[in-house]
Design an enzyme around this catalytic site. Sequence first.
Site, PDB file in Angstrom:
ATOM      1  N   SER A 139       0.814  -1.110   0.058  1.00 27.84           N
ATOM      2  CA  SER A 139       0.009  -0.128   0.049  1.00 27.84           C
ATOM      3  C   SER A 139       0.983   1.307  -0.107  1.00 27.84           C
ATOM      4  O   SER A 139       1.711   1.471  -0.874  1.00 27.84           O
ATOM      5  CB  SER A 139      -1.141  -0.032   1.411  1.00 27.84           C
ATOM      6  OG  SER A 139      -1.956   1.190   1.210  1.00 27.84           O
ATOM      7  N   ASP A 168      -8.420  -5.537  -6.160  1.00 23.29           N
ATOM      8  CA  ASP A 168      -8.135  -4.489  -5.627  1.00 23.29           C
ATOM      9  C   ASP A 168      -8.623  -3.113  -6.377  1.00 23.29           C
ATOM     10  O   ASP A 168      -8.022  -2.827  -7.570  1.00 23.29           O
ATOM     11  CB  ASP A 168      -6.941  -4.177  -4.865  1.00 23.29           C
ATOM     12  CG  ASP A 168      -6.323  -2.750  -4.451  1.00 23.29           C
ATOM     13  OD1 ASP A 168      -7.352  -2.168  -3.739  1.00 23.29           O
ATOM     14  OD2 ASP A 168      -5.348  -2.427  -4.573  1.00 23.29           O
ATOM     15  N   HIS A 220      -6.644  -5.584  -1.478  1.00 23.57           N
ATOM     16  CA  HIS A 220      -5.481  -4.598  -1.520  1.00 23.57           C
ATOM     17  C   HIS A 220      -4.111  -4.877  -0.594  1.00 23.57           C
ATOM     18  O   HIS A 220      -3.046  -4.860  -1.161  1.00 23.57           O
ATOM     19  CB  HIS A 220      -6.166  -3.095  -0.844  1.00 23.57           C
ATOM     20  CG  HIS A 220      -4.966  -2.092  -0.866  1.00 23.57           C
ATOM     21  ND1 HIS A 220      -4.449  -1.681  -1.854  1.00 23.57           N
ATOM     22  CD2 HIS A 220      -4.640  -1.657   0.175  1.00 23.57           C
ATOM     23  CE1 HIS A 220      -3.758  -0.484  -1.554  1.00 23.57           C
ATOM     24  NE2 HIS A 220      -3.713  -0.417  -0.227  1.00 23.57           N
TER      25      HIS A 220
END
Length: 469
Positions: A186, A393, A446
């Site tokens: 991320s 994601d 994600h």
Amino acid sequence: MPPDTAATPLCSCGSSPAFSLRRRCRSPVRRRWSPACRGSMALCPSTWRPGTWAWATRRGAPSYSTTSWSRSGAPARTPCSCGTRAGPGARPSAPSPSRLAPSSLSRDGTTARCRSWSRNPYSLTQVASIIFVDSPVGTGFSYARDPKGYNVGDISASLQVLTFLRKWFDDHPRYLSNPFYLGGDSYAGKMTPLIAQHVSEGIEEMQYPLINLKGYLVGNPLTGDKIDDNSRIPYCHSFGIISDQIYEAALINCRGDYVNPTNKLCANVGQTINDLMSEVDNEGILDPVCPSASPKPRRDALRRKSLAEEHYELSDGPPYGCIKYRYHPSYIWANDNATRAALGIKEGTVKEWIRCKPKGELPYTFDLPSSIGYHFKLTTRGYRALVYSGDHDLTVPFSGTHAWIRSFNFSIAEDWRAWHLDGQAAGFTITYANNLTFATIKGGRHIVSDNRPKECFAAAKRWLTNEPL
């Protein structure tokens, strides 16, 4: 240029092989190790070794970052890695219960009561020693004595991590020969290549200690570039979140730039798309939309602070069954007094552990416009890179990630193909020149290890051991 990766075993930044924690720290850095975990595994897995490090910021205000390292059957010459899954205000993945950790936390479905620890069969500590660091200052259990110490940004936070790594290796020179990797998911995927760039520059300038950097791996990485957001619109169209007509209107009126609309028609269609995207979980479009994983606890609950109390309830948390619920018991575990004592958290420094603090609560400067250039610099210097994406994601779509990789115009070493696990396609991958590998993980969110831990473990293990994905 990095040394030949085939010459020595791997070592990744995120964990370190075993060493004595009880000897005095002889380096300039201040460190306080907590006692080893004893007794019930419900408090702290015995493989975690917590500590506190201190350094002065550029403003002279001392900052303190907690760190934990773990090894779980990893030999002393295995890869050593340093990583985080966090962004500004978010806690890295350890020592809280995590898919990367050697142990996972069992929980009661009705009270979120922490029960016990169980072995995590997909922990990366089986193949690499890992160091987890609270960064930037203010996340997790890290703190600054002077409020000015919290005024950090992308650049200053990355330099603080570099300082930490140098001091850590200076204090533990026996691990300098281990191959070393940096990693992050991320927003940490944006910071990882910047930190790696700092480390590589230190190697070229012969700044000691010389860290044996071999490469880095990032998952669903943000870059800060407009490509992150612009790729979301075609992704939404490909998965049926927006209609053909809406997509065509966006193409005509926005002309490829959906981030900064230049006319009212583009702004209007952008609002329509945002409304439709709010109907799905952006981190995993097939999963139900759940409340935030960072609870707003009741103050009376905070005062109880004991895992022995069987009805420790939280408000405003995700319901049991939501994938983000797995983060919820970590709040109880981390704020338990016995856990804090085992981790060596100094009283009065951090009153409440929160996995992800609300945006804006900590001062932070987003002063790295884009990390894409650092990916290019590192790979062209010969450092290995694995970029992987969960293909469900919407926060950082795999198509956008692959687009900026393709912009490097590297020649293809191994063309697009499926990679397999247990006789089934686990995702798809392509390898470029300069040791750059891109891979998708089928059905991944994600944070891929949240719902595809087995696939994530297999991909990372094969890459770290120089095996084909």
